[in-house]
Design an enzyme around this catalytic site. Structure first.
Site, PDB file in Angstrom:
ATOM      1  CB  SER A 334      -0.921   0.012   1.228  1.00 22.20           C
ATOM      2  OG  SER A 334      -1.709   1.190   1.247  1.00 22.20           O
ATOM      3  CG  ASP A 335       1.087   5.758  -1.940  1.00 22.81           C
ATOM      4  OD1 ASP A 335       2.270   5.835  -1.582  1.00 22.81           O
ATOM      5  OD2 ASP A 335       0.442   6.710  -2.381  1.00 22.81           O
ATOM      6  CE  LYS A 336       3.823   8.511   4.484  1.00 27.72           C
ATOM      7  NZ  LYS A 336       2.999   9.760   4.592  1.00 27.72           N
TER       8      LYS A 336
END
Length: 916
Positions: A334-336
């Site tokens: 996941s991207d943050k």
């Protein structure tokens, strides 16, 4: 012009001083001349991304037929065509064409993603050429052009900055950084990651504040955006786990059918001395009985139902097989920013007056309390805190506003966080600005690293307020505010508190000020140096979503490992990861460290690290490939252009619908309408339910095909009259079996579906116990149908009547077995077991009507050779079908009593965890 005009990938422009860059590009302060421009355009081409090579429409359409299941269906169509059953042939070929057309329509999402990236290029640009300022089409830019950037501009090419004035650039789509990057002109280290190259402005990014002048160093495909474009064009999409399983299953089944058919033909001609022509037609009947013609249809229907359920959970599926693939993922990357976090900067800590205050609430909504060690505090009792908050609100150029119940910040997100803090404590910006009107200011700049404002209160007393980087503000302070008033400045204490706050992943700002001498109307640097009083420090962060914290915990419970891959700094990434329970006790890895690893080392390290920071698009793509090299099924989430190649390569690409770029959405398989990581966990649940129901269907369908095939094989080997004709076999497979099996697609999810680990990536569609169940039920169906057929023939019944009874016996057995199939081990002899799925009852009722029509309507009798049955004959059919139901329930009872069921359920729901 020199030969030194290279692409950005060949020369590290960010590491060179501006004058050296100008010399290498052979350009002066007056810009390029007409002759230079023409020469460079001929060498470098237009400043646009090259369109990809695209397959012709016919090539794309024909490739849709390259599928093992479609080969099986086309083979079945050829077989029934040889038998002269043109209606069945038309039905089969229609199913093939429909499947191909669906695939053809879904083709081309990668090309659309490239179009979306190309659309990010700036259409116009301000340049200096021949000493004159001109506005030109951005496509006409060449390396060496001098470009002027202003707030609101989209950067038209990769530019080495020469002069900047408070320039801040939103690079989030390219780097994943949650804050605008503050630009400077000083060179950076040659191996600096993209987000740390402060002297560069990259194509496709957005200027949010300030102005700048720079020189173009790369255009078109040579830019960083062009590099992503090339990476995306070179990335191959992988088949989903289900398609890989079905392809394997289809190949094995096709080989088994061909082998059994060939063996039966040889035995029939050599051992039983049947005529080859007669044996060929009998083998055709065998092959027709064994091919699962309904499998592609049931897969499509099951996935389509999953799409509808996911849509209700705010997950939009762009590619049908992604429904099930989500249910099989073992790792979510996941991207943050904006996915796990809110993308709304929030003050979480204030250090002042000898106290450390925790600030409640997240995001821009001004809701939350201040506390010390969990004890709520009243700001009126802490004058140092009040001074710090007032300074943060007044020394500020952002605006906080509410629209349709949503709070938004206009301006810098960090300044917005200070306004929200003031709002929470009753220090609203509008009220303070009326009481302390601004007279003058010194805007923030990356060189000065602070902002200062000059105000006059209602008593005409002038005040100076300053905010900025702690180290810089400390240099300007000689006193500090304590709980009892102003005291001498303790720089060691404040350095410790600054380091401690930063260690928690918070961005630290210092707030200071002082009362000024009356009579001044302008603010200068000299007014600040050495005479300020430090009010306090604030720690700011983009906080994690509350629902994301719960969703990550649910994923961990389901045996899915969550990894955070971000362009942000490693300390910030680890702090957010700790709040989300990602990577606790594990080291973080930076993009620079990752670049030093070869693929073999990365495959080893990627399983040990959960937080990756300062990651570039190439890093994200390598991480996805490394995880897949370890046999993992990978879902990748993202919202920026930099995420597009990894989204395409992942088994499931998940893009953000609200804040995501068009490039990310077009490269993804699934788009989250609410940008919420929690929606992914809900989609995983739906994906697992789809796979469970598909497996139930296969477990229901194969015994039907197996029973029919065993009937035909027994008839051939024992020289019996064929109990089922090929047309009757197709009726069972295409109409009754598919009609009944569709009901299983509506089965609700198992209660503990998120309490078991993902299935192993290499797991076969059927194995172990399931093979036994298929064989057992196949033999039972064969015994009932063949036994009834032979019994009727021995009693002198006409062969047409016996065949009609055999067909109805198989279909009746299917109806009973459909109810058995709802529960794998538990008994269905309960109200919920018998009536819990209304679609099962509807399917059975429909199938009863179809069999009555098959048996008694003259047109159907003419097509399939069926005849009407008497009530007594129908009773015999019912008993033969009930045999399967009774014996299947007895088998489940024996398994439960032996304790084997508990062990099998435990193995299914709680296999050895993949993650410790």
């Amino acid at each position: 012009m020199t030969e030194s005009v290279h692409s950005a990938s060949q020369t590290r422009w960010h590491a060179l001083p501006g004058d050296e860059v100008m010399a290498l590009l052979d350009v002066g302060e007056a810009g390029l001349s007409g002759e230079d421009i023409a020469d460079r355009r001929a060498r470098h081409g237009a400043n646009r991304l090259a369109p990809p090579r695209r397959r012709s429409v016919w090539q794309r359409l024909l490739l849709q037929f390259h599928n093992i299941l479609l080969y099986v269906m086309m083979g079945a169509a050829m077989i029934v065509a040889l038998l002269g059953h043109w209606l069945d042939t038309a039905v089969l070929l229609s199913a093939v064409v429909i499947n191909a057309v669906i695939g053809f329509i879904q083709e081309g999402r990668a090309e659309t993603a490239l179009d979306a990236i190309r659309s990010m290029l700036s259409p116009r640009a301000i340049v200096v050429r021949g000493g004159q300022r001109l506005e030109i089409d951005a496509a006409d830019l060449v390396p060496g052009d001098l470009v002027i950037l202003a707030s609101g501009d989209r950067v038209p090419a990769d530019i080495r900055l020469l002069d900047v004035a408070e320039l801040r650039v939103d690079e989030s789509a390219l780097t994943g950084e949650s804050l605008p990057a503050e630009k400077a002109i000083a060179p950076t280290l040659p191996d600096a990651p993209l987000g740390d190259r402060f002297g560069m402005a990259y194509s496709g990014t957005l200027v949010v504040h300030g102005m700048a002048r720079g020189v173009v160093v790369a255009v078109g495909s040579a830019t960083e955006l062009g590099l992503i474009n090339r990476m995306l064009a070179e990335v191959d999409s992988l088949a989903t786990p289900l398609l890989r399983q079905v392809n394997r299953f289809g190949r094995v089944l096709a080989l088994a059918i061909l082998g059994a058919s060939l063996l039966t033909f040889v035995l029939g001609t050599w051992w039983r001395n049947h005529a080859p022509a007669e044996m060929f037609m009998m083998v055709v009947a065998l092959a027709a009985s064994a091919i699962p013609e309904g499998l592609p249809a049931i897969i499509t229907v099951g996935l389509a139902l999953g799409v509808q359920r996911m849509a209700r959970r705010r997950a939009i599926v762009r590619r049908l097989p992604a429904v099930e693939a989500l249910g099989s993922v073992t790792v979510i990357c996941s991207d943050k920013t904006g996915t796990l976090t809110r993308n709304e900067m929030t003050v979480q800590r204030v250090v002042c007056g000898g106290h450390v205050f925790d600030v409640g609430g997240v995001g821009y909504a001004p809701v939350g309390d201040l506390s010390i060690d969990g004890r709520l505090v009243d700001i009126a009792h802490y004058p140092a805190l009040d001074r710090a908050i007032v300074a943060g609100v007044l020394c500020n150029d952002a605006h906080l506003r509410e629209e349709d119940g949503l709070w938004q910040v206009v301006g810098d997100p960090t300044e917005g966080a200070l306004l929200v803090l003031g709002h929470k404590t009753g220090r609203k910006a509008a009220e303070l600005e009326r009481a302390w009107p601004r007279i003058d200011s010194i805007p923030f700049s990356s060189e000065q690293r602070f902002m200062a404002t000059y105000h006059r209160d209602l008593g005409e007393q002038p005040w100076i307020f300053v905010k900025g980087a702690p180290e810089r503000v400390f240099e300007m302070c000689c006193r500090q505010v304590s709980h009892h008033g102003e005291v001498s400045f303790d720089i060691d204490y404040w350095r410790r508190m600054s380091v401690d706050t930063a260690a928690q992943g918070l961005r630290v700002l210092a707030l200071a000020g002082r009362a000024a001498s009356p009579g001044r109307f302008q603010l200068g640097i000299d007014d600040l140096e050495g005479g300020l009083t430090l009010f306090g420090l604030v720690g700011i962060i983009d906080p994690p979503r509350e629902e994301a914290i719960r969703a990550v915990a649910e994923c961990h419970h389901a045996g899915i490992r969550v990894k955070m891959i971000t362009g942000d700094h490693v300390e910030t990434a680890r702090a957010i990861g700790a709040q989300l329970a990602i990577g606790i006790g594990r080291p973080g890895l930076t993009g620079a460290e990752l670049s030093l690893m070869d693929d073999a080392m990365l495959r080893q390290v990627v399983m040990e690290v959960d937080v990756f920071a300062r990651a570039s698009p190439e890093h994200k793509l390598r991480l996805v490939k490394a995880l897949q090299g370890n046999g993992q099924i990978v879902a990748m989430t993202g919202d920026g252009v930099n995420d597009a190649p990894a989204l395409k390569r992942a088994d499931v690409g998940v893009a953000m619908g609200m804040k995501g770029t068009e490039a990310a959405k077009e490269a993804a398989d699934v788009v989250l309408a609410d940008d919420n990581f929690a929606t992914i966990a809900a989609a995983v649940r739906e994906g697992r339910a789809v796979y469970d129901n598909l497996k139930k269907f296969v477990l229901f369908m194969l015994p039907t095909n197996g029973g029919e095939a065993l009937v035909v094989i027994a008839a051939i080997l024992f020289e019996l009259t064929l109990p089922l004709t090929p047309a009757q076999v197709l009726w069972i497979n295409m109409v009754t079996s598919s009609t009944l099996g569709l009901a299983l697609a509506f089965e609700p999810a198992e209660p503990n579906i998120m309490g078991r680990s993902p299935r192993p990536p290499g797991e076969a569609l059927l194995s172990g116990f399931f093979v036994w169940r298929v064989l057992m039920v196949s033999v039972l169906m064969m015994s009932g149908a063949l036994g009834l057929f032979l019994w009727e023939l021995s009693d002198g019944t006409r062969v047409e009547t016996a065949r009609t009874m055999a067909v109805n016996a198989v279909v009746t057995a299917e109806m009973f077995y459909l109810i058995n199939s709802r529960y794998l081990f538990a008994s269905v002899l309960s109200r919920d077991g018998l009536t819990g799925n209304r679609y099962v009852l509807v399917a059975i009722a429909t199938c009863v009507l179809l069999q009555i029509a098959y048996t008694h309507i003259p047109a159907m009798q003419a097509i399939f050779g069926s005849v009407g049955l008497s009530p007594v004959e129908w009773g015999k059919v019912l008993l033969a079908g009930a045999l399967v139901f009774v014996l299947a329930e007895i088998e489940k009872l024996a398994i439960r009593r032996s304790g084997l069921a508990a062990r099998l359920v435990h193995m299914q729901e709680n296999p050895t965890r993949r993650w410790s």
